[in-house]
Scaffold this motif. Sequence first.
Motif, PDB file in Angstrom:
ATOM      1  N   SER A   1       0.844  -1.192   0.000  1.00  0.00           N
ATOM      2  CA  SER A   1       0.000   0.000   0.000  1.00  0.00           C
ATOM      3  C   SER A   1       0.881   1.245   0.000  1.00  0.00           C
ATOM      4  O   SER A   1       2.092   1.170   0.195  1.00  0.00           O
ATOM      5  CB  SER A   1      -0.906   0.001   1.228  1.00  0.00           C
ATOM      6  N   ASP A   2       0.239   2.397  -0.196  1.00  0.00           N
ATOM      7  CA  ASP A   2       0.981   3.653  -0.224  1.00  0.00           C
ATOM      8  C   ASP A   2       1.666   3.940   1.106  1.00  0.00           C
ATOM      9  O   ASP A   2       2.790   4.436   1.135  1.00  0.00           O
ATOM     10  CB  ASP A   2       0.065   4.814  -0.601  1.00  0.00           C
ATOM     11  N   SER A   3       0.988   3.633   2.202  1.00  0.00           N
ATOM     12  CA  SER A   3       1.596   3.884   3.512  1.00  0.00           C
ATOM     13  C   SER A   3       2.803   2.966   3.747  1.00  0.00           C
ATOM     14  O   SER A   3       3.807   3.393   4.311  1.00  0.00           O
ATOM     15  CB  SER A   3       0.573   3.716   4.626  1.00  0.00           C
ATOM     16  N   GLU A   4       2.702   1.726   3.315  1.00  0.00           N
ATOM     17  CA  GLU A   4       3.828   0.802   3.445  1.00  0.00           C
ATOM     18  C   GLU A   4       5.001   1.255   2.584  1.00  0.00           C
ATOM     19  O   GLU A   4       6.153   1.152   3.004  1.00  0.00           O
ATOM     20  CB  GLU A   4       3.408  -0.614   3.044  1.00  0.00           C
ATOM     21  N   LEU A   5       4.694   1.752   1.381  1.00  0.00           N
ATOM     22  CA  LEU A   5       5.758   2.259   0.517  1.00  0.00           C
ATOM     23  C   LEU A   5       6.435   3.473   1.148  1.00  0.00           C
ATOM     24  O   LEU A   5       7.658   3.622   1.061  1.00  0.00           O
ATOM     25  CB  LEU A   5       5.197   2.628  -0.862  1.00  0.00           C
ATOM     26  N   GLY A   6       5.644   4.328   1.783  1.00  0.00           N
ATOM     27  CA  GLY A   6       6.205   5.493   2.456  1.00  0.00           C
ATOM     28  C   GLY A   6       7.145   5.098   3.583  1.00  0.00           C
ATOM     29  O   GLY A   6       8.217   5.690   3.746  1.00  0.00           O
ATOM     30  N   GLU A   7       6.754   4.095   4.354  1.00  0.00           N
ATOM     31  CA  GLU A   7       7.602   3.609   5.437  1.00  0.00           C
ATOM     32  C   GLU A   7       8.885   2.998   4.886  1.00  0.00           C
ATOM     33  O   GLU A   7       9.975   3.220   5.428  1.00  0.00           O
ATOM     34  CB  GLU A   7       6.851   2.575   6.272  1.00  0.00           C
ATOM     35  N   GLU A   8       8.765   2.231   3.821  1.00  0.00           N
ATOM     36  CA  GLU A   8       9.929   1.612   3.186  1.00  0.00           C
ATOM     37  C   GLU A   8      10.875   2.694   2.661  1.00  0.00           C
ATOM     38  O   GLU A   8      12.095   2.596   2.810  1.00  0.00           O
ATOM     39  CB  GLU A   8       9.469   0.712   2.041  1.00  0.00           C
TER      40      GLU A   8
END
Length: 64
Positions: free
Chosen positions: A10-17
């Motif tokens: 998801s977008d939030s997971e990509l942001g964290e990564e």
Amino acid sequence: MKFADLKIKSDSELGEELQGLYQEQFALRMQKAVGQLARPDRVKKVRREIAQIKTLMNERKAAG
């Protein structure tokens, strides 16, 4: 990480990564500055992963 694995996040997971990769990139730059860089190949891999995530996020944003 493979690009196919990034696509399913998801977008939030990509942001964290992305944040984690920026921190790793900073640490690698500091290691290089003091001459303690153990794995120079990792610098290129981190840069590539950052570019892949940013590209994927921009594609999603353009798609709507």
